[in-house]
Design an enzyme around this catalytic site. Structure first.
Site, PDB file in Angstrom:
ATOM      1  N   GLY A   1      35.538  34.492 -17.977  1.00 46.65           N
ATOM      2  CA  GLY A   1      35.842  33.181 -17.405  1.00 46.65           C
ATOM      3  C   GLY A   1      34.792  32.656 -16.440  1.00 46.65           C
ATOM      4  O   GLY A   1      33.636  33.089 -16.440  1.00 46.65           O
TER       5      GLY A   1
ATOM      6  N   CYS B   1      34.475  33.001 -13.178  1.00 50.51           N
ATOM      7  CA  CYS B   1      33.978  33.976 -12.201  1.00 50.51           C
ATOM      8  C   CYS B   1      32.753  34.716 -12.712  1.00 50.51           C
ATOM      9  O   CYS B   1      31.720  34.779 -12.055  1.00 50.51           O
ATOM     10  CB  CYS B   1      35.094  34.959 -11.857  1.00 50.51           C
ATOM     11  SG  CYS B   1      34.530  36.417 -10.976  1.00 50.51           S
TER      12      CYS B   1
ATOM     13  N   GLU C   1      29.472  15.516   3.400  1.00 47.68           N
ATOM     14  CA  GLU C   1      30.875  15.936   3.383  1.00 47.68           C
ATOM     15  C   GLU C   1      31.754  14.793   3.898  1.00 47.68           C
ATOM     16  O   GLU C   1      31.459  14.193   4.929  1.00 47.68           O
ATOM     17  CB  GLU C   1      31.054  17.199   4.252  1.00 47.68           C
ATOM     18  CG  GLU C   1      32.486  17.550   4.618  1.00 47.68           C
ATOM     19  CD  GLU C   1      33.429  17.735   3.426  1.00 47.68           C
ATOM     20  OE1 GLU C   1      33.082  18.483   2.500  1.00 47.68           O
ATOM     21  OE2 GLU C   1      34.522  17.116   3.436  1.00 47.68           O
TER      22      GLU C   1
ATOM     23  N   GLY D   1      35.131  20.252  -5.464  1.00 44.46           N
ATOM     24  CA  GLY D   1      36.378  20.880  -5.889  1.00 44.46           C
ATOM     25  C   GLY D   1      36.399  21.131  -7.391  1.00 44.46           C
ATOM     26  O   GLY D   1      35.424  20.858  -8.101  1.00 44.46           O
TER      27      GLY D   1
ATOM     28  N   ASP E   1      43.602  29.725 -11.280  1.00 44.98           N
ATOM     29  CA  ASP E   1      43.174  28.393 -10.840  1.00 44.98           C
ATOM     30  C   ASP E   1      44.055  27.268 -11.369  1.00 44.98           C
ATOM     31  O   ASP E   1      44.012  26.157 -10.849  1.00 44.98           O
ATOM     32  CB  ASP E   1      41.734  28.109 -11.300  1.00 44.98           C
ATOM     33  CG  ASP E   1      40.696  28.755 -10.405  1.00 44.98           C
ATOM     34  OD1 ASP E   1      41.065  29.566  -9.549  1.00 44.98           O
ATOM     35  OD2 ASP E   1      39.504  28.431 -10.577  1.00 44.98           O
TER      36      ASP E   1
ATOM     37  N   HIS F   1      30.344  54.010  14.987  1.00 48.10           N
ATOM     38  CA  HIS F   1      29.269  53.396  15.764  1.00 48.10           C
ATOM     39  C   HIS F   1      27.926  53.991  15.350  1.00 48.10           C
ATOM     40  O   HIS F   1      27.850  55.197  15.147  1.00 48.10           O
ATOM     41  CB  HIS F   1      29.506  53.675  17.256  1.00 48.10           C
ATOM     42  CG  HIS F   1      28.383  53.211  18.133  1.00 48.10           C
ATOM     43  ND1 HIS F   1      28.246  51.899  18.517  1.00 48.10           N
ATOM     44  CD2 HIS F   1      27.345  53.890  18.690  1.00 48.10           C
ATOM     45  CE1 HIS F   1      27.172  51.779  19.280  1.00 48.10           C
ATOM     46  NE2 HIS F   1      26.599  52.971  19.410  1.00 48.10           N
TER      47      HIS F   1
HETATM   48  P1  NAD Z   1      36.584  22.585  -1.898  1.00 50.99           P
HETATM   49  O1  NAD Z   1      37.794  21.790  -2.187  1.00 50.99           O
HETATM   50  O2  NAD Z   1      36.698  23.812  -1.111  1.00 50.99           O
HETATM   51  O3  NAD Z   1      35.514  21.663  -1.141  1.00 50.99           O
HETATM   52  C1  NAD Z   1      35.135  20.414  -1.647  1.00 50.99           C
HETATM   53  C2  NAD Z   1      34.682  19.553  -0.493  1.00 50.99           C
HETATM   54  O4  NAD Z   1      34.184  18.348  -1.021  1.00 50.99           O
HETATM   55  C3  NAD Z   1      35.815  19.205   0.466  1.00 50.99           C
HETATM   56  O5  NAD Z   1      35.432  19.550   1.767  1.00 50.99           O
HETATM   57  C4  NAD Z   1      35.962  17.704   0.280  1.00 50.99           C
HETATM   58  O6  NAD Z   1      36.309  17.041   1.475  1.00 50.99           O
HETATM   59  C5  NAD Z   1      34.578  17.293  -0.172  1.00 50.99           C
HETATM   60  N1  NAD Z   1      34.545  16.062  -0.956  1.00 50.99           N
HETATM   61  C6  NAD Z   1      35.368  15.700  -1.959  1.00 50.99           C
HETATM   62  N2  NAD Z   1      34.997  14.490  -2.442  1.00 50.99           N
HETATM   63  C7  NAD Z   1      33.898  14.107  -1.726  1.00 50.99           C
HETATM   64  C8  NAD Z   1      33.052  12.968  -1.763  1.00 50.99           C
HETATM   65  N3  NAD Z   1      33.252  11.989  -2.630  1.00 50.99           N
HETATM   66  N4  NAD Z   1      32.028  12.893  -0.878  1.00 50.99           N
HETATM   67  C9  NAD Z   1      31.811  13.908   0.008  1.00 50.99           C
HETATM   68  N5  NAD Z   1      32.591  14.998   0.082  1.00 50.99           N
HETATM   69  C10 NAD Z   1      33.618  15.106  -0.788  1.00 50.99           C
HETATM   70  O7  NAD Z   1      35.912  22.839  -3.314  1.00 50.99           O
HETATM   71  P2  NAD Z   1      34.596  23.624  -3.736  1.00 50.99           P
HETATM   72  O8  NAD Z   1      33.775  24.040  -2.584  1.00 50.99           O
HETATM   73  O9  NAD Z   1      33.984  22.765  -4.790  1.00 50.99           O
HETATM   74  O10 NAD Z   1      35.202  24.916  -4.405  1.00 50.99           O
HETATM   75  C11 NAD Z   1      36.151  24.796  -5.483  1.00 50.99           C
HETATM   76  C12 NAD Z   1      37.153  25.911  -5.416  1.00 50.99           C
HETATM   77  O11 NAD Z   1      36.532  27.136  -5.682  1.00 50.99           O
HETATM   78  C13 NAD Z   1      37.794  26.009  -4.047  1.00 50.99           C
HETATM   79  O12 NAD Z   1      39.143  26.317  -4.160  1.00 50.99           O
HETATM   80  C14 NAD Z   1      37.045  27.126  -3.407  1.00 50.99           C
HETATM   81  O13 NAD Z   1      37.800  27.788  -2.444  1.00 50.99           O
HETATM   82  C15 NAD Z   1      36.744  28.016  -4.596  1.00 50.99           C
HETATM   83  N6  NAD Z   1      35.527  28.764  -4.347  1.00 50.99           N
HETATM   84  C16 NAD Z   1      35.529  29.695  -3.381  1.00 50.99           C
HETATM   85  C17 NAD Z   1      34.386  30.394  -3.116  1.00 50.99           C
HETATM   86  C18 NAD Z   1      34.396  31.416  -2.063  1.00 50.99           C
HETATM   87  O14 NAD Z   1      35.431  31.604  -1.445  1.00 50.99           O
HETATM   88  N7  NAD Z   1      33.280  32.098  -1.828  1.00 50.99           N
HETATM   89  C19 NAD Z   1      33.209  30.124  -3.794  1.00 50.99           C
HETATM   90  C20 NAD Z   1      33.245  29.171  -4.737  1.00 50.99           C
HETATM   91  C21 NAD Z   1      34.413  28.491  -5.008  1.00 50.99           C
END
Ligand code: NAD
Length: 474
Positions: free
Chosen positions: A40, A42, A206, A275, A316, A453
Site C-alpha cells: 500500500g 506506506c 500553511e 491531507g 485510512d 546514561h
Molecule cells: P494534514 O492534514 O496533517 O496537514 C495538511 C495541512 O495542510 C493542514 O495543516 C492544513 O491546514 C493545510 N492546508 C489544507 N489546505 C490548505 C491550503 N489550501 N493552503 C494552505 N494550507 C492548507 O495532512 P498531511 O500532512 O498531508 O498528511 C496526510 C495524513 O497522513 C495525515 O493524517 C498525517 O498525519 C499522515 N501522515 C503522517 C506522517 C507522520 O506522522 N510522520 C507522515 C505522513 C503522513
C-alpha cells in the site's frame, strides 16, 4: 466458481495486510485483495520511501557538519546523487515487499490481484488487472481497508512536473532549486525539512495559524524556529489562490485575509501536502448497508463495524488518525472482534505520533492546551536537549521533552496525560513515553525507574523526576 474463506480483506496496505496476517495467525483461512501492490501507500509512496529520502538528507547534513568532529572531506562540498538514493530506496522497498509476500504465503493467505468490489452476502467481485476477468470471493467476514490518496485543491492541477503530490515527489531524481510546499502538517513539514537539507530553497504555506496542527504549541514553535534558522520561509495563516506557469517555473499566489493573492513566490516545483482523501467508495458496496460519509470515510462504530453485519473497515478509510501503525492496530482489533474476543476499543486520542522532519517530533496523549481545555488541573515539566550530554556528543542539542501530568488529590503531580518530544532521534525515544501515557502511569511510577546514561532518552526520566518535586539536573 466462487472462492470461499473465513475472512476476506479488501486492500493490502498496512491495515489490510495486518488484518490478513493476524487473522491467518489466529487460524483463519484468509483471502486478501489488492489492486496495485501489496504494502500500500506506506511501503510504496508513503512512510518507507519518505523516511529513506529523509535519511539521505540526514546523512548529507551530518557530512556537512563533520569538520566539527575533525572529520574532513577536503575542500569539497558534499554532494548528493538522488539517482543512487532512489536505487537505495527501491532496494529497501523491494526487500520489505518480498518479506511481506513470504509472510503471507507462509500463512497460506490467498492473494487476489485485482480490484475488489463488495456486494450483497459478503461477496467480493475481484476484477483482475491483467486480463480483466472476474473472480467471486465469499467470506464469513469482510474487512475493508481501501486506504486513501493525496488530496489536491482547485487551481493546482497535479501534472507531475510543476505540481506534485507525495506520490510523485518521492521519485525525484534531481533536487529542485526552489519549492513551494503547500500545507504544514506532517507531510508538509517532512518534505520542507528534507528538501531544505538537500539544498532547495523552500517556502512553506500553511492555512492555519501554526504549522503541525495537533502538536503541542512548544513543539510546533521549536520546529518553526529551527526551520527559520535553516532559511525555510514559513508563512502561516495564508491561503493559496493558484499558480501561473511560465518558462519552466511557476508563480504561486497566496495571502491572508481579504486578498488571497497579495503575495507571490516563483518556484520550480509546487508540492501539495494538504491531507489525504479516504477511498471510501472504491470498494463498490452496492446493495450493502455500509455507509460512506460526505468526506469519503466509511462509517464505523467503536468496534470498527460498518452498518453491514460482519463487515469491518480499518485504516485510512475510516476517520481515525491516518497512520500506518494505527492501521496495524485496527486490523488486529477487527480480527479479534470478529473472533468474539471483545478487545478494548482503541483510543485515537492516545496513539503514538512520529514526524521525521529535522528536528524530529514524537508524542502521545494530550497537549498542555488540550488537557487544560478538557478541565484537567495540570502541571508541566519541560527539559531541553541543550543540557543533555548525549545530545552534546552527537552535536544535536535543539529541542525539548515536555511532560504534562494531572495534579492528584494530594496536590502533587499524578497521572501522566501527555508526553511531547522534539529533537534528536525522538521518534526512537517515544516508546517509554507512550507506555506511560497508555498504561496510565503516574509520575511516581515512572520516576522510580533507572534511565541509562548517557542517553538522549534519559531526558524523559529527568522531566518526570522533576515533577516529583526533586530533581538531579534540571
Ligand atoms: P494534514 O492534514 O496533517 O496537514 C495538511 C495541512 O495542510 C493542514 O495543516 C492544513 O491546514 C493545510 N492546508 C489544507 N489546505 C490548505 C491550503 N489550501 N493552503 C494552505 N494550507 C492548507 O495532512 P498531511 O500532512 O498531508 O498528511 C496526510 C495524513 O497522513 C495525515 O493524517 C498525517 O498525519 C499522515 N501522515 C503522517 C506522517 C507522520 O506522522 N510522520 C507522515 C505522513 C503522513
Amino acid at each position: 466458481m466462487t472462492q470461499s474463506h473465513d475472512l476476506v480483506v479488501v486492500g493490502g496496505g498496512p491495515a489490510g495486510y495486518a488484518a490478513a496476517l493476524y487473522g491467518a495467525a489466529a487460524g483463519l483461512d484468509v483471502g486478501l485483495v489488492e489492486e496495485h501492490r501489496i504494502g500500500g501507500t506506506c511501503l510504496h509512496v508513503g512512510c518507507i520511501p519518505a523516511k529513506e529520502l529523509l535519511e539521505t538528507a540526514s546523512v548529507l547534513r551530518t557530512v556537512r557538519g563533520a569538520s566539527a568532529f575533525g572529520v574532513g572531506t577536503g575542500d569539497a562540498e558534499p554532494t548528493v546523487d538522488l539517482v543512487v538514493s532512489q536505487q537505495r530506496k527501491q532496494g529497501v522497498i523491494d526487500q520489505l515487499v518480498k518479506g511481506l509476500g513470504s509472510l503471507l504465503s507462509g500463512r497460506n493467505v490467498t492473494v487476489y490481484d485485482g480490484t475488489g468490489r463488495l456486494g450483497v452476502d459478503h461477496t467480493v467481485t475481484v476484477q483482475s488487472r491483467s486480463d480483466g476477468g472476474s473472480t467471486l470471493v465469499q467470506a464469513d467476514h469482510v474487512i475493508l481497508a481501501t486506504g486513501s490518496s493525496p488530496r489536491t485543491i482547485g487551481g493546482f492541477e497535479v501534472d507531475g512536473e510543476l505540481v506534485v503530490t507525495s506520490d510523485e515527489l518521492l521519485s525525484i531524481t534531481e533536487v529542485p532549486g526552489r519549492v513551494a510546499v503547500i500545507g504544514g502538517g506532517a507531510i508538509g513539514c517532512e518534505f520542507a525539512s528534507m528538501l531544505s537539507d538537500l539544498g532547495s530553497a523552500v517556502t512553506l504555506l500553511e492555512a492555519l495559524p501554526e504549522i503541525l496542527v495537533g502538536c503541542d504549541a512548544d513543539v510546533a514553535k521549536t520546529v518553526r524556529r529551527s526551520f527559520r534558522k535553516r532559511r525555510i520561509d514559513v508563512h502561516t495563516g495564508v491561503s493559496v489562490s493558484g499558480h501561473e506557469p511560465a518558462a519552466g517555473a511557476t508563480t504561486v499566489s497566496y495571502g491572508s485575509g481579504a486578498d488571497p493573492a497579495a503575495e507571490q513566490v516563483e518556484v520550480d516545483l509546487v508540492v501539495m501536502a494538504v491531507g489525504r482523501w479516504p477511498r471510501g467508495d472504491s470498494a463498490g458496496l452496492v446493495g450493502t448497508r455500509v455507509v460512506v460519509d460526505d468526506r469519503g470515510f466509511i462509517q464505523v462504530d467503536d468496534r470498527l463495524r460498518t452498518g453491514e453485519p460482519g463487515v469491518y473497515a480499518v485504516g485510512d478509510v475510516i476517520s481515525t488518525p491516518q497512520l500506518a501503525h494505527v492501521g496495524f492496530a485496527e486490523g488486529m482489533f477487527a480480527v479479534r472482534d470478529l473472533l468474539g474476543e471483545s478487545p478494548a476499543p482503541l483510543d485515537p486520542e492516545t496513539v503514538p505520533w512520529c514526524i521525521y522532519s529535522h528536528p524530529e517530533v514524537a508524542f502521545a496523549g494530550m497537549t498542555e492546551e488540550a488537557a487544560r481545555a478538557a478541565g484537567h488541573e495540570v502541571v508541566v515539566s519541560s527539559h531541553r536537549f541543550a543540557g543533555n550530554g548525549r545530545a552534546m556528543i552527537v552535536g544535536d542539542t535543539e529541542g525539548l521533552v515536555k511532560v504534562v501530568a494531572e495534579v492528584g488529590p494530594d496536590g502533587r503531580a499524578g497521572r501522566i496525560l501527555g508526553v511531547h518530544l522534539v529533537g534528536p532521534w525522538v521518534t526512537e525515544q517515544l516508546g517509554q513515553a507512550y507506555l506511560a501515557v497508555n498504561w496510565e502511569a503516574t509520575v511516581d511510577d515512572v520516576a522510580a525507574h533507572i534511565q541509562p546514561h548517557p542517553t538522549l532518552s534519559e531526558l524523559f526520566g529527568e522531566a518526570v523526576l522533576s515533577l516529583t518535586g526533586r530533581s538531579l539536573h534540571g
